[in-house]
Design a protein around this motif. Sequence first.
Motif: not given
Length: 532
Positions: A116-131
């Motif tokens: 249950p992460i609080g900021d899903g958008k920031q997690a998405h951004r970080r994962i997208e940058e990693l990819y």
Amino acid sequence: MNRTRTIPHTLYLLSSIRKYRSRKPVTVRRRIPVPMLCFVVQGTGVLTLNESVHSIGPLQLFYLPPGTFVEAAAKSGSLEYYLIVIDARTAIKRKGYWQVAGSAELHPLLSRGHVPIGDGKQAHRRIEELYDSLTLRSGTWPADPDRQLQSLIDFIIRDLAAKQEASRADDAGIDRCIAYMRHYFHEKITRNTLADIAKLTPNAFCRSFKRKTGLSPTDFLNRIRIDHAKLLLSPGSTVKDVASAVGYSSEYYFSRIFKEFVGLPPTLFIKRERLKVAIASRWGLQDNLSSMGLEAVAAVDCYKYPGIGEAEHGLRILAQLEQLRLAAPDLIIGDYAHLAYYDEFKQIAPTVILEHTLDWRATHLKIAELVGREREAIQTFHQLDESIDEARNRLNRANGTKTVTIMQVIPGLLRIQGTIHHPLNELIYKELGLLPGRSVPRNKMRDEWQPEELTAVETDQLFTITFGNRNEAEALVSKLQLIPETPLSPASRQPGPLFVPNWLIMSWTPGGRRRIIEQVVEALATPHPARN
């Protein structure tokens, strides 16, 4: 001599990251060999991790530890997600040098399932940058993917730790409120009073309370009060006095809440031990009454079974309703399969439709509460547990490592029972401790097969339940015996199938479970001539 304590550190190394897109519903089944993170960008579906079921939604993160069996089914037409494969290693500093020792689990705050992460958008951004950095899509000098992964996991852990700390503080306040409710349930208790005790705003208090207990504060307090009321209601008491004693100023409001929680109005609950009871059940719940020393004045089954036409079923319903009227019960208890007939039943007598649950013991206890036979119900459990222990010991001595499979034979369809989500599955594989055959599904109620699709089933003993026309079912069995390497084929070198009564129905009642145990012991632990 002072020794510096060596603290191990976990290093998160990126093995791979992949992005998946699907334009149509898909189903995935696999076992996870290494730690993985799955981040859903868009789409909906259901994710089963071992025996735990989760809903899939956009911007959700899931942790998949090694050994997890995953079954994912997408509901929406478009599903997009990232799968991050992680190589976690433990690093320890000894004598000034870092040593990497084997693989490790991810952080202890990460548990299998939804994260249950609080900021899903920031997690998405970080994962997208990693990819993007790994695939050199960013157009700049690539970043270190291992550092990016470490940063991503640190972000997740910090978020979880903050939530856990806030949850601990909230939980302490909620625990104080629960203690207050249990002590002062007979007094007037307001939401603001409880919020002050918890040191939260009223809205935050209600959210935290439901998160911890699964109930609203009002429902939780009502449950405490009704539990006390059940102890006070007796032939010598009045409903008005009991209502006042447990904190209700209105006798009528108390009666409504009592019926909502118990199923009976308090006036009928007082007389419950002397009621004439009728049963409407697909599962033979009249056997539950019998095990408590009470016989149903009538037992009907209005379920529309396959193969029964509308006209025939309509006539059957009329006959069943007339049977109930002639029995003149004080109370009708129905299982969930009879919910559609509630209005007809309540014209005959007060009616309680039991909630659906896969826990047969909960159903048995609810029936016992409705008829005042709680002590007899507990005694039945003890006797049945003793029978199970004795049978399990006999089966262990006689059966060893032999496997068992239960198959339903329906004209045109075969079903193989799994190990969970049904009273029969729990009895055979958990309580009796029998080993499932290789084709027995481990994480669901059952699998279905077309007869021509069935491949070899490895099992030492096959128990077969037939439905519908017995001649048609036996014809299907005979046909299967001609298919090489099916469980019913002589070529499989297994004992022939044992045809048994409808264990699926029997497993819902104490008497039925006792008969199943006897039949299993007779088949597997009793010496007898070889079957043809």
